[in-house]
Design an enzyme around this catalytic site. Sequence first.
Site, PDB file in Angstrom:
ATOM      1  N   LYS A   1      32.976  63.858  51.832  1.00 42.09           N
ATOM      2  CA  LYS A   1      32.395  62.750  52.580  1.00 42.09           C
ATOM      3  C   LYS A   1      33.439  61.631  52.661  1.00 42.09           C
ATOM      4  O   LYS A   1      33.958  61.171  51.635  1.00 42.09           O
ATOM      5  CB  LYS A   1      31.146  62.256  51.847  1.00 42.09           C
TER       6      LYS A   1
HETATM    7  O1  G3P Z   1      23.653  59.324  52.044  1.00 40.25           O
HETATM    8  C1  G3P Z   1      23.689  58.135  52.746  1.00 40.25           C
HETATM    9  C2  G3P Z   1      22.384  57.550  53.101  1.00 40.25           C
HETATM   10  O2  G3P Z   1      21.440  58.448  53.485  1.00 40.25           O
HETATM   11  C3  G3P Z   1      22.035  56.189  52.657  1.00 40.25           C
HETATM   12  O3  G3P Z   1      20.691  55.854  52.819  1.00 40.25           O
HETATM   13  O4  G3P Z   1      18.708  54.450  52.377  1.00 40.25           O
HETATM   14  O5  G3P Z   1      20.923  53.865  51.308  1.00 40.25           O
HETATM   15  O6  G3P Z   1      20.558  53.527  53.749  1.00 40.25           O
HETATM   16  P1  G3P Z   1      20.187  54.338  52.551  1.00 40.25           P
END
Ligand code: G3P
Length: 218
Positions: free
Chosen positions: A83
């Site tokens: 990533k």
């Molecule tokens: O893996 C990255 C992602 O899905 C982050 O989600 O909820 O932290 O914006 P969030």
Amino acid sequence: MKFFIDSADVGDIRKALALGLCDGVTTNPSLVAKTGRAFDDVLKEIVSLVPGPISAEVTATDAEGMLAEARRYARFGEQVVIKVPLVVEGLRAVKTLSEEGIKTNVTLCFSPVQALLAAKAGATYVSPFVGRLDDISEDGMAMVADILQIYRNYGFATQVLVASVRNPIHVLRAAKLGAHVATIPYSVIEQLAKHPLTDSGLKKFLADWEKVPKAKAR
Ligand code: G3P
């Protein structure tokens, strides 16, 4: 449509595997920090559990540093996907990794043109963050629709991995748009299964079943 689990918590991953709803896993530094464990240990354990793609995020900010981390993580298992953040140095790293046959997931994507660059760099996946755009009063799923249209226009092989999924509507809209993958927190997986009419219907069936005469034991 593939379901990835957006978590570094092995307990969540095991629960999703038991449901047959874990085609892969995405982690990020914030999710790893929540576990309180060393990332090498977490990654090793996830690799032993999940045969599908597992995203491991680099934290260097220059392409050379990203490449060094990526090559190390790639040795943990053939299902490891690196990533990389959607910045210029990240795109340089993705181009080299794609030439080396190492799979990549370009993360922190917030616009369709950023996603176009990721595809041109040879990314395996691009991760548009829908929830975080919604948080600032933009339409995260509209970005996903634009990315899918651009990729179809030119036949890019990069898969759209909808990330920052916060609720069942995000999953519904991703599925209707034909996104390749949604990475979903385990709590949202459970929400997907829920409907109040299912619960009340089941309650009624069980209450009525009590009224049915039971056959005498022979
Ligand atoms: O893996 C990255 C992602 O899905 C982050 O989600 O909820 O932290 O914006 P969030």
